[in-house]
Enzyme design. Structure first.
Site, PDB file in Angstrom:
ATOM      1  N   LYS A  15       0.953  -1.137   0.408  1.00 19.48           N
ATOM      2  CA  LYS A  15       0.256   0.278  -0.128  1.00 19.48           C
ATOM      3  C   LYS A  15       0.859   1.455  -0.315  1.00 19.48           C
ATOM      4  CE  LYS A  15      -2.234  -0.939   3.891  1.00 19.48           C
ATOM      5  NZ  LYS A  15      -1.308  -2.584   4.213  1.00 19.48           N
ATOM      6  N   ARG A  86      -9.267   0.122   8.933  1.00 21.46           N
ATOM      7  CA  ARG A  86      -9.316  -1.095   9.415  1.00 21.46           C
ATOM      8  C   ARG A  86     -10.634  -1.592  10.286  1.00 21.46           C
ATOM      9  NH1 ARG A  86      -3.617   0.529   8.719  1.00 21.46           N
ATOM     10  NH2 ARG A  86      -2.620  -1.492   9.304  1.00 21.46           N
ATOM     11  N   ARG A 120      11.857  -5.034   5.475  1.00 19.90           N
ATOM     12  CA  ARG A 120      11.780  -4.063   4.777  1.00 19.90           C
ATOM     13  C   ARG A 120      12.768  -2.871   5.424  1.00 19.90           C
ATOM     14  NH1 ARG A 120       5.952  -1.191   5.264  1.00 19.90           N
ATOM     15  NH2 ARG A 120       5.819  -1.910   7.100  1.00 19.90           N
ATOM     16  N   ARG A 149      11.296  -0.456  10.946  1.00 21.19           N
ATOM     17  CA  ARG A 149      10.262  -0.267  11.588  1.00 21.19           C
ATOM     18  C   ARG A 149      10.839  -1.552  13.022  1.00 21.19           C
ATOM     19  NH1 ARG A 149       4.641   0.607   7.921  1.00 21.19           N
ATOM     20  NH2 ARG A 149       3.997  -0.553   9.826  1.00 21.19           N
ATOM     21  N   ARG A 160       0.367  -8.202  14.450  1.00 23.98           N
ATOM     22  CA  ARG A 160      -0.236  -7.397  13.278  1.00 23.98           C
ATOM     23  C   ARG A 160      -0.832  -8.064  12.089  1.00 23.98           C
ATOM     24  NH1 ARG A 160       4.524  -4.647  10.709  1.00 23.98           N
ATOM     25  NH2 ARG A 160       2.928  -3.449   8.956  1.00 23.98           N
TER      26      ARG A 160
HETATM   27  P1  AP5 Z   1       5.130  -1.489   1.815  1.00 25.65           P
HETATM   28  O1  AP5 Z   1       4.448  -0.841   0.298  1.00 25.65           O
HETATM   29  O2  AP5 Z   1       5.164  -0.975   2.815  1.00 25.65           O
HETATM   30  O3  AP5 Z   1       3.341  -2.346   2.541  1.00 25.65           O
HETATM   31  P2  AP5 Z   1       2.531  -1.687   3.386  1.00 25.65           P
HETATM   32  O4  AP5 Z   1       0.951  -2.579   2.513  1.00 25.65           O
HETATM   33  O5  AP5 Z   1       2.250  -0.278   3.012  1.00 25.65           O
HETATM   34  O6  AP5 Z   1       2.989  -2.119   4.741  1.00 25.65           O
HETATM   35  P3  AP5 Z   1       2.022  -1.254   6.117  1.00 25.65           P
HETATM   36  O7  AP5 Z   1       3.374  -2.744   6.630  1.00 25.65           O
HETATM   37  O8  AP5 Z   1       2.839   0.143   6.374  1.00 25.65           O
HETATM   38  O9  AP5 Z   1       1.039  -1.841   6.380  1.00 25.65           O
HETATM   39  P4  AP5 Z   1      -0.101  -1.352   7.564  1.00 25.65           P
HETATM   40  O10 AP5 Z   1      -1.076  -1.367   7.092  1.00 25.65           O
HETATM   41  O11 AP5 Z   1       0.350  -2.682   8.243  1.00 25.65           O
HETATM   42  O12 AP5 Z   1       1.675  -0.335   8.501  1.00 25.65           O
HETATM   43  P5  AP5 Z   1       0.765   0.880   8.787  1.00 25.65           P
HETATM   44  O13 AP5 Z   1       1.782   2.141   8.788  1.00 25.65           O
HETATM   45  O14 AP5 Z   1      -0.086   1.773   7.933  1.00 25.65           O
HETATM   46  O15 AP5 Z   1       5.686  -2.945   1.303  1.00 25.65           O
HETATM   47  C1  AP5 Z   1       6.258  -4.413   2.229  1.00 25.65           C
HETATM   48  C2  AP5 Z   1       7.049  -4.245   1.722  1.00 25.65           C
HETATM   49  O16 AP5 Z   1       7.796  -4.888   0.423  1.00 25.65           O
HETATM   50  C3  AP5 Z   1       8.570  -3.366   2.019  1.00 25.65           C
HETATM   51  O17 AP5 Z   1       9.738  -3.370   1.276  1.00 25.65           O
HETATM   52  C4  AP5 Z   1       8.598  -2.721  -0.408  1.00 25.65           C
HETATM   53  O18 AP5 Z   1       9.210  -2.831  -0.989  1.00 25.65           O
HETATM   54  C5  AP5 Z   1       7.789  -4.290  -0.451  1.00 25.65           C
HETATM   55  N1  AP5 Z   1       7.446  -4.237  -2.083  1.00 25.65           N
HETATM   56  C6  AP5 Z   1       6.583  -3.719  -1.955  1.00 25.65           C
HETATM   57  N2  AP5 Z   1       5.921  -4.021  -3.240  1.00 25.65           N
HETATM   58  C7  AP5 Z   1       6.261  -5.223  -3.580  1.00 25.65           C
HETATM   59  C8  AP5 Z   1       6.199  -6.150  -4.291  1.00 25.65           C
HETATM   60  N3  AP5 Z   1       4.808  -5.945  -5.919  1.00 25.65           N
HETATM   61  N4  AP5 Z   1       7.396  -7.044  -5.424  1.00 25.65           N
HETATM   62  C9  AP5 Z   1       7.858  -7.493  -4.226  1.00 25.65           C
HETATM   63  N5  AP5 Z   1       7.892  -6.950  -3.254  1.00 25.65           N
HETATM   64  C10 AP5 Z   1       7.179  -5.423  -2.723  1.00 25.65           C
HETATM   65  O19 AP5 Z   1       0.184   0.298  10.101  1.00 25.65           O
HETATM   66  C11 AP5 Z   1       1.094   0.556  11.037  1.00 25.65           C
HETATM   67  C12 AP5 Z   1       0.401   0.664  12.157  1.00 25.65           C
HETATM   68  O20 AP5 Z   1      -0.512   1.732  12.967  1.00 25.65           O
HETATM   69  C13 AP5 Z   1      -0.786  -0.707  12.776  1.00 25.65           C
HETATM   70  O21 AP5 Z   1      -0.050  -2.189  13.142  1.00 25.65           O
HETATM   71  C14 AP5 Z   1      -1.545   0.323  13.955  1.00 25.65           C
HETATM   72  O22 AP5 Z   1      -1.162  -0.324  14.838  1.00 25.65           O
HETATM   73  C15 AP5 Z   1      -1.363   1.346  13.508  1.00 25.65           C
HETATM   74  N6  AP5 Z   1      -3.110   1.522  12.927  1.00 25.65           N
HETATM   75  C16 AP5 Z   1      -2.457   2.327  11.341  1.00 25.65           C
HETATM   76  N7  AP5 Z   1      -3.318   2.669  10.873  1.00 25.65           N
HETATM   77  C17 AP5 Z   1      -4.545   2.131  11.540  1.00 25.65           C
HETATM   78  C18 AP5 Z   1      -5.632   2.618  11.729  1.00 25.65           C
HETATM   79  N8  AP5 Z   1      -6.291   3.036  10.435  1.00 25.65           N
HETATM   80  N9  AP5 Z   1      -6.752   2.699  12.897  1.00 25.65           N
HETATM   81  C19 AP5 Z   1      -6.155   1.911  13.759  1.00 25.65           C
HETATM   82  N10 AP5 Z   1      -5.119   1.517  13.753  1.00 25.65           N
HETATM   83  C20 AP5 Z   1      -4.155   1.765  12.705  1.00 25.65           C
END
Ligand code: AP5
Length: 204
Positions: A15, A86, A120, A149, A160
């Site tokens: 994402k 979420r 990552r 991270r 997660r």
């Molecule tokens: P990347 O693009 O970084 O993946 P992502 O989907 O963005 O993963 P996140 O870990 O950021 O998502 P998340 O939803 O857990 O975290 P968030 O910060 O929202 O890609 C991942 C890796 O794969 C990278 O190394 C990349 O290079 C590689 N890659 C990407 N595409 C690829 C491809 N096509 N092929 C090969 N490799 C690829 O949330 C973190 C925390 O915040 C949560 O756990 C929660 O505690 C809190 N939080 C956030 N939002 C909320 C909410 N709305 N409500 C409540 N709590 C929340």
């Protein structure tokens, strides 16, 4: 009216990677609750600090997150929304705030998610995302400053993913039932994933 894109998917589905490209290509805001929470990890709220929840792989309470989204949406003309909603109550809140051009689900299997998250790395200066196996910077100076991270350790990743299956899969199902959801193979190369998402947005 500018594009209002919702990107859904498990942790590690890509994402953040795709949102960054979409924001640039369509000249829209990248709204990400994850980055906003990471920038305010130690903010005191009546529910405690975001850090306590994030480091346990749990969701931060809705009132904290809804407030972030509310402020970001009111400032943005077009946007790509990443990491929200979420759970079903966040989805309901969002539907009261805005309409969407497209709701896109990046579909990636669990083994691949774990591999992506534990490998990552981030550049703290630019926010660029890398991966130890698939995508490292050419510049040695950049490579040396990359960080992992706190919640990308194997143990937290597992929590997660459990939180995702329990709370966020019903959100995906909700958008599938309303007929808004378009599914994309998130295991393809990032360029191909981007091309497919762009086609969906351009046709919407
Ligand atoms: P990347 O693009 O970084 O993946 P992502 O989907 O963005 O993963 P996140 O870990 O950021 O998502 P998340 O939803 O857990 O975290 P968030 O910060 O929202 O890609 C991942 C890796 O794969 C990278 O190394 C990349 O290079 C590689 N890659 C990407 N595409 C690829 C491809 N096509 N092929 C090969 N490799 C690829 O949330 C973190 C925390 O915040 C949560 O756990 C929660 O505690 C809190 N939080 C956030 N939002 C909320 C909410 N709305 N409500 C409540 N709590 C929340």
């Amino acid at each position: 009216m500018s594009n209002r894109i919702l990107l859904l998917g498990a942790p590690g589905a890509g994402k953040g990677t795709q949102s960054k490209r979409l924001a640039e290509a369509y000249d829209i805001e990248h709204i990400t609750t994850g980055d906003a929470l990471r920038a305010n990890k130690d903010m005191e709220t009546e529910h405690g600090t975001p850090r306590e929840y994030m480091e346990a792989g749990d969701l931060v309470p809705d009132p904290v997150v809804n407030e972030i989204v509310d402020a970001a949406l009111s400032d943005a003309d077009g946007f790509v929304l990443d990491g929200y909603p979420r759970n079903l109550s966040q989805a309901e809140y969002l539907s009261e705030q805005t309409d969407l051009t497209a709701a896109i689900f990046l579909d990636v299997g669990e083994d691949e998610l774990v591999r992506r998250l534990t490998g990552r790395r981030m550049d703290p200066e630019t926010g660029d995302i890398y991966h130890t196996e698939f995508n490292m910077p050419d510049d040695e100076e950049v490579e040396e400053r990359l960080v992992q991270r706190d919640d990308d350790t194997e143990e937290v990743v597992k929590d997660r993913l459990d939180t995702y299956y329990e709370n966020t899969e019903p959100v995906i199902e909700h958008y599938r039932e309303t007929g808004e959801l378009v599914e994309v193979d998130g295991e393809a190369h990032p360029d191909e994933v981007f091309e497919r998402i762009s086609e969906i947005v351009d046709d919407a």
